[in-house]
Design an enzyme around this catalytic site. Structure first.
Site, mmCIF file in Angstrom:
data_model
loop_
_atom_site.group_PDB
_atom_site.id
_atom_site.type_symbol
_atom_site.label_atom_id
_atom_site.label_comp_id
_atom_site.label_asym_id
_atom_site.label_seq_id
_atom_site.Cartn_x
_atom_site.Cartn_y
_atom_site.Cartn_z
ATOM 1 C CD GLU A 78 -2.857 -0.829 2.519
ATOM 2 O OE1 GLU A 78 -3.747 -1.671 2.689
ATOM 3 O OE2 GLU A 78 -2.572 0.033 3.368
ATOM 4 C CG LEU A 79 4.663 3.357 2.438
ATOM 5 C CD1 LEU A 79 3.789 4.395 3.122
ATOM 6 C CD2 LEU A 79 5.808 2.946 3.356
#
Length: 1237
Positions: A78-79
């Protein structure tokens, strides 16, 4: 997932998601912020793509770093995508460091280092290809961690003293600020709110066209205001305007309460600050005008009187259909049977057992459930709270971190209190405060300082010997007060505190420590029964009248006696003369001074229009705050003991002079003589070494400020607003080294030099509106005397090189905010010096004599707000700094050109309303006479316009959507925007050579391939007239006239592309005349042979009636020797593809350059410059999504089959069901755009 747009995306590990994450998600939700967080188990390959789309479509990306974060591959993936979205779409990323240090994340140390060692072991054991892939992924994770950690962010250990609940509220504030949402503060732990607010939401969103009222009622402390605030947060942006009026009953009791409520309604509904309302009748008229033309959400919190309710019910018919009113009250019996039928009644129920334990536990233990060793005690405490949220919150906070013995003692007290005695139960939280000083601090606040500025209260109470910063923080932690800019206290908590004082001596007020009721104070002073127990006393003569007339006054808040129920007739907008305003002061109540002689511990004394006779020396020397409005003497008596005062406030006094000579007042920090209309000179300041705040606002006869003001080394704030008789500042003024804020607005006769102001090295805010820094107007016709004064004045001013004129170059370089509105400034005055203000963030130059801003303004690298409203001579704007966020140029009648606007399509807010001459915003649009364009484009238009032997009349009235103004042009105008060239001219029919024509609003054509001929674009012609005269008269009125667009929808079915074009300028047909709109779209690669094209006219306003429209393809002219040149179609449609003007010789001269900035959704583009703010990064994604649905999806279905039987008669369309549906959707679109604006 992707069909639901979100304001914020939460990236956090699953373990923290159960506690901190749920709490944060709920807090965001109750602030009206839609947040999305994902569960570890929900992700598969398809889910990953949906997750990436959600991240891309979220406007704020919140990353919560915790010890578990690096162990989650999902979080790290996600990051990486969050970083990519930040780079590609400019999304705002907010790092939150929960239980880790930013350096650990940045350098991958601690738990992050351990996690990555594990990942390294994994890729070492895999096959070669897999190892390389895994190594690359780990590198991406590390790079993303470093990049996000470098953004800074919010650290739990460093903010809010490590308190999770306050930390979460700080996060909500930051996110709300980025979303530009003015949300109301709601419960930190919103337990039980979602289930209870659901019915209110459904009612607010029911689509009713009636003006509906809901009564939210229940006992005190049950959560009525919290529910109302939550409902407001979730729904205010669905209305054209909204206002939440808190504590209506208490506010209406204040001397200016009704006017302040009116001012708040107008400011909220109109979306701009309403500076002054001089009387209630004037406010009534303005409110009627504001609410009768827009859907309003109005919340009236804490209405407790029958006539207050009647006033609300009586104004129901003023509101625009679809408006909603919410009333919160403790008194169900305010509503009789008939009103219950007309109002929806909603009873707020207590929390159930599970909800009670949750809310109590959050405040007592900081988690959802109690500790094991406190379970039984917690259940017993909760049992006595009977599901009342306020009691659960206050008692839980008070018992937090306390020993078992304290818990058991509190429980014994609770058992002795009857269930219906809520105030007595709340008192336990007071009893649990750790020392006497904090208890006294609390009692001072609930009696004297509710609603006051926090820093002001701290100054006073510090002077009383309290450690008030720490004490106020403790009271906030215990949920006994709310600490923002002003101190707020729940009405029940205030009642509890005041009841504690009343119980000190129920029947003998003179034995109490604090007196705030008018009746008690009068009785004690009249009978001279005051004792040394009294520490604070308030006596406001007006309160006795105000309290008895509150009901009548509140009714007048909505009903003007002059104007009548519906506001017929307009009250005179006059300001009361000082003597009239103080008429009650001339008959003020009188006591003998010795009535205070026994009050030797009196610290706080607030009097209003009170006279004292006798020896003032008998007043106690212990006074720290003396607030004496309407003080009746011309000079403060020498024997009045002032030596211990921290604050001396004598507003609206009759003082001509404060005192003679020097008074040694070493403790004095605040001196306020505002509105003292007879004050002629200030006192000698030599004996006030610690003065920080000096307020002389509206002292209209003040002519001299004492030279000793330069001795005030600690003076931070000086307000001289509207001191109209003040002519100069003393020479020592420049010695005020600590002065941070100076207000000299309205000091029209003040002759001050920039040299003096420039030496104020700490000055950050200067408000100097209404000063004659530029041209001086003659007074009394004596022009020569003004010339002499000007010559004398200007000789003292700072001079720029080679100039004898006034310059701002010597202003303090520390300035952050500078306001110079209405100062008669000219170009020469501003030509030098602006670039010497490197820290300037706000600049207001409104209503000045400016023709052009200096080029040096682009060097103000921190400037965010530039206001130029009402600069009637301003013709153009230079290059502006890229930091600019707001540019206001309203009512700039001469403004023609705006060039080099920074960040218009990303962050800049531009307001040019009523600037009627505006014809060009560089790179956006340009309107100019058509014969000024290049010859070859003129040849193209000549082919199109030369339709018959008679040259058509070219006089056309054009409406500017950017400025909402109309103007008549005698020369035919050409408009260039989005790579689309268009023009308006009188015309009766679409040219015969157009290949496709129709009287309906949909045409379909196939793009055929012609040998050796290149397709350059699309030609569209629309013939239209005014609609019914009874509708057209409302042109410009959004309530009746629609959005006044002639939107054109072009759909490339083959390529799946959709464009809607709404011209920035709209031609207005003459009465009983037809007007032609002709445009050429330059599509480039988006229109090719073999494509199928639909052209339609959605969103056709009722203001106009389409008669005919046609579509034809435009081609490059073939070479003369090519056979295709002889074909009829080739002869008629051929045009030479040429740039329209040298001004547009750049990439954005075709539609392709604009498309990314105006994308509503994938392959859907809304080409409408006046609605540019919809496409900002911080714009409401929900608005964009709904617009896409309304503009493209709904209308395409309607166009396909809705207008089979349109009537030609103008009046018939007024009653057409199809047009009514069309107009209803138009209204929805306009509402969405106004909401986003």
């Amino acid at each position: 997932m992707s069909q639901f747009p979100y304001h914020a995306f939460l990236s956090l590990a699953t373990k923290i998601d159960k506690y901190f994450g749920n709490h944060l998600h709920s807090a965001l939700s109750n602030a009206g912020i839609r947040a999305f967080s994902v569960n570890e188990l929900d992700i598969d390959e398809k889910g990953c793509k949906e997750l990436q789309k959600t991240i891309q479509d979220s406007r704020v990306l919140i990353v919560v770093f915790s010890e578990d974060y690096p162990s989650s591959e999902r979080c790290l993936d996600e990051l990486v995508f969050i970083v990519e979205s930040k780079r590609a779409f400019g999304r705002f990323v907010l790092p939150v460091f929960y239980d880790v240090d930013p350096s650990e994340v940045r350098k991958q140390k601690g738990c992050f280092e351990q996690a990555f060692l594990m990942y390294e072991e994994r890729y070492k054991s895999g096959i070669e290809v897999r190892r390389l892939e895994w190594l690359q992924k780990v590198k991406e994770w590390k790079a993303a961690l470093t990049e996000v950690a470098d953004l800074g962010g919010m650290v739990l250990q460093n903010q809010s003293d490590g308190c999770e609940s306050r930390f979460i509220q700080e996060i909500v504030k930051v996110v709300a600020g980025k979303l530009n949402r003015a949300v109301l503060s709601v419960a930190v732990h919103p337990v039980g709110i979602d289930s209870r607010v659901k019915d209110i939401n459904l009612w607010l969103q029911d689509g009713s066209t009636n003006v509906d009222i809901m009564a939210v009622y229940g006992m005190g402390g049950i959560g009525k205001s919290t529910l109302a605030k939550t409902a407001y947060n979730l729904n205010f942006d669905k209305f054209d305007g909204s206002s939440f009026l808190a504590d209506v009953s208490k506010t209406s009791e204040r001397h200016d309460g009704l006017v302040s409520l009116q001012r708040q309604i107008l400011s909220n509904v109109l979306g701009k600050k309403v500076e002054k309302i001089y009387n209630v009748d004037e406010g009534v008229i303005k409110i009627q005008e504001a609410i009768q033309c827009r859907r309003i959400l109005l919340v009236l919190d804490d209405v407790d009187d029958r006539d207050q309710l009647n006033a609300v019910l009586g104004m129901r018919e003023w509101f625009y259909p679809g408006s909603k009113i919410i009333i919160t009250t403790r008194n169900q019996h305010l509503f009789d049977a008939s009103e219950v039928c007309s109002c929806k009644m909603y009873k707020v129920t207590p929390l159930n057992a599970q909800e009670s334990i949750q809310l109590f536990s959050w405040h007592a233990f900081g988690k959802e459930k109690p500790s094991e060793d406190h379970e039984d005690l917690s259940e017993k405490v909760i049992l006595h709270c009977k599901g009342t949220p306020l009691a659960l919150k206050v008692l839980g906070s008070s018992l937090c971190d306390r020993s078992i013995d304290v818990w058991e003692s509190a429980l014994r007290k609770l058992k002795a209190i009857p269930d219906n005695k809520i105030l007595e139960k709340l008192r336990i939280s007071y009893d649990l405060l750790m020392d006497d000083d904090i208890q006294k601090l609390f009692l001072d606040i609930v009696c004297f300082f509710v609603g006051k500025d926090k820093n002001y209260v701290i100054t006073i109470l510090d002077g009383c010997g309290f450690f008030s910063v720490v004490g106020i923080q403790i009271l906030s932690d215990r949920c006994l007060i709310e600490m923002e800019d002003r101190l707020k206290v729940h009405s029940l908590i205030q009642d509890m505190g005041r009841e504690i004082i009343r119980q000190e001596s129920p029947w003998e007020p003179w034995k109490r420590s604090r007196l705030w009721r008018y009746r008690d104070s009068v009785n004690v002073l009249s009978a001279k029964t005051g004792t040394e127990k009294i520490e604070g006393l308030v006596l406001d003569k007006g309160m006795s009248n105000k309290l008895s007339k509150v009901v009548k006054s509140f009714r007048s808040f909505f009903f003007s006696e002059e104007a009548g129920l519906l506001g017929h007739g307009y009250p005179r907008k006059s300001r009361k003369h000082f003597d009239d305003a103080n008429e009650e002061g001339s008959n003020g109540i009188e006591f003998e001074a010795d009535t205070f002689s026994k009050m030797q511990r009196l610290r706080i004394l607030q009097l209003s229009y009170v006279r004292l006779s006798g020896f003032y020396s008998l007043l106690p020397k212990s006074l720290r705050l003396l607030c004496w409005s309407g003080f009746h003497m011309k000079i403060i008596p020498d024997d009045l003991p002032l030596e211990s005062l921290v604050s001396l406030e004598m507003k609206k006094s009759y003082l001509e002079k404060a005192w003679e000579g020097i008074k040694i007042l070493k403790s004095l920090k605040i001196l306020n003589f505002s509105h003292s209309h007879f004050l002629k000179t200030t006192p000698d300041f030599s004996g006030l070494p610690h003065l920080k705040t000096l307020i002389l606002k509206d002292c209209i006869k003040l002519a001299k400020i004492h030279e000793s003001i330069g001795c005030l080394d600690g003076l931070v704030y000086l307000n001289l607003r509207d001191c109209k008789n003040l002519r100069k500042l003393p020479g020592s003024f420049c010695m005020l080294k600590s002065l941070e804020k100076l207000i000299i607005s309205g000091c029209s006769r003040l002759v001050t030099t920039v040299i003096e102001l420039g030496k104020l090295e700490s000055l950050t805010i200067l408000q100097a509106d209404g000063m004659n820094f530029g041209q001086l107007a003659p007074v009394g016709g004596n022009e020569n005397s003004w010339r002499a004064l000007w010559k004398n004045w200007s000789s003292k001013l700072s001079r720029s090189p080679g100039s004898n004129q006034f310059s701002v170059s010597s202003l303090s370089i520390s300035l952050v905010r500078l306001s110079l509105a209405k100062c008669n400034l000219t170009d020469d005055v501003l030509s030098f010096g602006l670039s010497n203000l490197p820290s300037l963030c706000f600049l207001n130059l409104s209503e000045n004599l400016i023709y052009n801003l200096p080029q040096s303004i682009k060097n103000l690298g921190m400037l965010r707000d530039l206001w130029l409203d009402g600069c009637l001579s301003l013709k153009s704007l230079p290059e502006l700094p890229p930091s600019l966020v707001t540019l206001k140029a309203v009512r700039c009648a001469s403004l023609e050109t705006v060039t080099n606007l920074p960040n218009l399509m990303t962050t800049l807010f531009l307001d040019v309303m009523e600037s009627e001459s505006l014809s060009e915003i560089s790179g956006i649009f340009k309107l100019k006479p058509i014969d000024s364009f290049e010859v070859e484009i003129m040849n193209t238009l000549g082919l199109l316009l030369n339709l018959d032997d008679n040259t058509p009349d070219t006089v056309v009235e054009i409406f500017n959507r950017f400025t909402s103004t109309k103007r008549i042009y005698s020369a035919q105008q050409g408009l260039y925007e989005f790579g689309i060239f268009s023009t308006y001219f009188p015309g009766n029919e679409v040219p015969s050579w157009f290949s496709h024509k129709s009287e309906r609003r949909l045409l379909t054509l196939n793009v055929d391939s012609l040998p050796n001929i290149k397709i350059t674009g699309l030609l569209i012609c629309i013939i239209y007239t005014r609609s019914s005269p009874r509708i057209f008269r409302f042109f410009g009125d959004s309530k009746h006239g629609g959005t006044h667009t002639i939107d054109i929808n072009v759909q490339n079915i083959t390529k799946g592309l959709n464009w809607i074009y709404a011209p920035s300028f709209i031609g207005i047909p003459g009465e009983n005349k037809k007007l032609a709109f002709l445009c050429h779209w330059k599509f480039g690669k988006y229109l090719q042979a073999g494509d199928q094209i639909n052209v339609s006219l959605p969103c056709w306003s009722k203001t106009f009636k389409m008669k005919e429209f046609g579509v034809a393809l435009a081609y490059d002219k073939p070479e003369p020797d090519q056979s295709s040149a002889s074909t009829s179609e080739g002869r008629v449609l051929a045009t030479r593809h040429t740039p329209i003007s040298h001004d547009y010789q750049f990439e954005e001269s075709v539609m392709e350059g604009f498309m990314p900035s105006y994308q509503l959704a994938v392959n859907h583009y809304y080409l409408s410059h006046p609605n540019y703010y919809v496409f900002h990064d911080d714009a409401d994604f929900a608005v964009r999504s709904t617009l896409k649905e309304k503009l493209f999806e709904d209308y395409y279905v309607q166009i396909a089959g809705a207008w089979e039987e349109e009537e030609d008669d103008d009046d018939s369309i007024f009653d057409s069901n199809d047009d009514e549906d069309d107009e209803a959707t138009l209204a929805e679109i306009e509402e969405l755009l106004e909401r986003s604006w």
